[in-house]
Design an enzyme around this catalytic site. Sequence first.
Site, PDB file in Angstrom:
ATOM      1  N   ASN A 101       9.808  -0.861 -32.668  1.00 25.53           N
ATOM      2  CA  ASN A 101       9.482  -1.110 -31.257  1.00 25.53           C
ATOM      3  C   ASN A 101      10.770  -0.900 -30.480  1.00 25.53           C
ATOM      4  O   ASN A 101      11.776  -1.526 -30.754  1.00 25.53           O
ATOM      5  CB  ASN A 101       8.966  -2.536 -31.050  1.00 25.53           C
ATOM      6  CG  ASN A 101       8.831  -2.861 -29.564  1.00 25.53           C
ATOM      7  OD1 ASN A 101       8.525  -1.974 -28.756  1.00 25.53           O
ATOM      8  ND2 ASN A 101       9.095  -4.103 -29.187  1.00 25.53           N
ATOM      9  N   HIS A 504       0.075   1.628  11.722  1.00 19.29           N
ATOM     10  CA  HIS A 504       1.153   2.636  11.876  1.00 19.29           C
ATOM     11  C   HIS A 504       0.939   3.805  10.928  1.00 19.29           C
ATOM     12  O   HIS A 504       1.888   4.317  10.353  1.00 19.29           O
ATOM     13  CB  HIS A 504       2.505   1.962  11.645  1.00 19.29           C
ATOM     14  CG  HIS A 504       2.793   0.899  12.647  1.00 19.29           C
ATOM     15  ND1 HIS A 504       3.181   1.171  13.944  1.00 19.29           N
ATOM     16  CD2 HIS A 504       2.658  -0.444  12.593  1.00 19.29           C
ATOM     17  CE1 HIS A 504       3.323   0.040  14.620  1.00 19.29           C
ATOM     18  NE2 HIS A 504       3.014  -0.963  13.819  1.00 19.29           N
TER      19      HIS A 504
END
Length: 608
Positions: A101, A504
């Site tokens: 891992n 906006h």
Amino acid sequence: MCGIVGYVGKSQAAPVLLDGLAKLEYRGYDSAGMAVYDGNKIAFEKALGRLKVLSEKTHDGETMPGTIGIGHTRWATHGEPSEINSHPHLNESETIAVVHNGIIENYAKLKDKLISRGYSFKSQTDTEVVAHLLDYYYKGDPLEAITKVMHRVEGSYALGIIFAEHPDEIFAVRKDSPLIVGRGKDGNLIASDVPAVLKYTRNVYFIDNGEIAHLTEDAIDFFDVDGQPIEKESKTIEWDAEAASKGGYEYFMEKEIHEQPKTIRDTLSHHVKDGKVNIEGFNMSEDDMRQISRIRIVACGSAYHTGVTAKYIYEGMCRIPVECDLASEFRYRNPILDPNELVVIISQSGETADSKAALIYAKEQGIRTLAIVNVEGSSIARDADIVVLTYAGPEIAVATTKAYSAQLMTHYLLAISFGKALGKVSEEDEAKYIQSMRKLPEQIEMVLNNKERIQRFANRYVTAHDVYFIGRGVDYAISLEASLKLKEISYIHSEAYAAGELKHGTISLIEEGTLVGAVCTQKELLPKSISNIVEVKSRGAFVIAVTTVGNTEVEEVADYVMYIPETDQYFTNSLAIIPLQLFAYYVTLGKGFDVDKPRNLAKSVTVE
Ligand code: AGP
């Protein structure tokens, strides 16, 4: 990230490995594999897809006899998900097997060197380099070969290794990726995380960077990176295996949503003593807090969203300046750090690569660090100057819920402590806040009791394509989390906007039937939030609102209202997020997706 397990003992190894991998599938689930020494050789099996494919292929491990082995469940980083890229990886003579891992960052250079020395590779993975490098250095002594490999590879790794010439021994190595060792009754185990071994033992060792564990059936020894013996203390895991199982729920996420009342009660019981916030729990004195010029919160994903909430709370309650940084941005933007600021890293797993790197960066700049972490013994918990554990217990679902709630509670309690130290929170204030927090568990239960109504509504939006969440102040932070919950498990596109910002530009995307979730729990902002709802309604949106009981004016503008009980304005996130978690959960259920293991994701992103 990926999950690794290993077992050596009296029992058949393969069933133990499969059982452990099932507890680690949240770490990655695109393929899986096992290597077991069968008395003559290292036998190995790999399977593309979920763990059940490997279980079926090996008849639940029966086709792989042997009492020592290693296993792996993968979240692909180097090389697409495929059987050949699955772990374990072996040397050419198949006398050494490795599960890994992490990321070997210099794998390409090492691969070239090994190829130039006659080695041939089968997979596209970085891990296979480790198998051949071990082969290259192995002259009969596994420990010597392992230490040489550790000096050559760069990057992060938790490795499980077996050698055919040493068929009673497992070796495990850690650098930056989590790794534990469990001492069991009839054998010993390695794993990426505690749930994988709980069925067999509560007695575990957390392996530190640069350490090697050597396991036989009845002995465990530890060595440093130079092969010198070291001593390690074991820890006893308090929470039980039940905590790491589904407990009768269909999915871990459903269970963990319902565990949030308990999480809050447990957090309060750890941090509130005799009706006051117990500052010792934060390993800082009031003087320490008064020295702090600014709090800088650095995290990823949902953990970052609790930080956005916390900014409003610390600044509102304590008047202390707060900045919030995405961990993946923080160290690359050359931040201007104040020597007296406190960097707060928030992480459920304590293994998120970006957050780990941000912590190291802050420490390198000489800045004091505090970590709010849910996994004891994790990298971030070990590296931070100050550690504040959260008490959510093991969180298995990829989509965080109870750990998110635990992080919020920790922020509330820390903010009260700072406020008291800075003279901004009186004893009366503190008592009022504590009273409100103590009500949260039963208030969450009230919301949960309403879940069928939310499910019925969610089922109507299974086919939604775009969902926008809007809110102001803390409601904006809640919107961020609501949006992430929905998209990460249902795969429906969603965005969160500060409600005042929508006009906006993005409001151009609102059309007939667009679903908008409006979070409006902040009383003093309610008129503005209502006008934002009217704005999107006038462009055809269908608006679901989450608001506090009593805000009936919201019903006049929204199409559907989910009410939450009254609480302090600072704490509304803890209640408003519940129906929004349930909404995401039920939409995903309606789509027939795996709620706990969404595509492309893993529980902790241990790569940058
Ligand atoms: C949240 O549901 C996601 N799983 C993700 O955003 C997560 O919060 C993020 O990756 C941070 O993880 P950490 O808390 O373990 O550091």
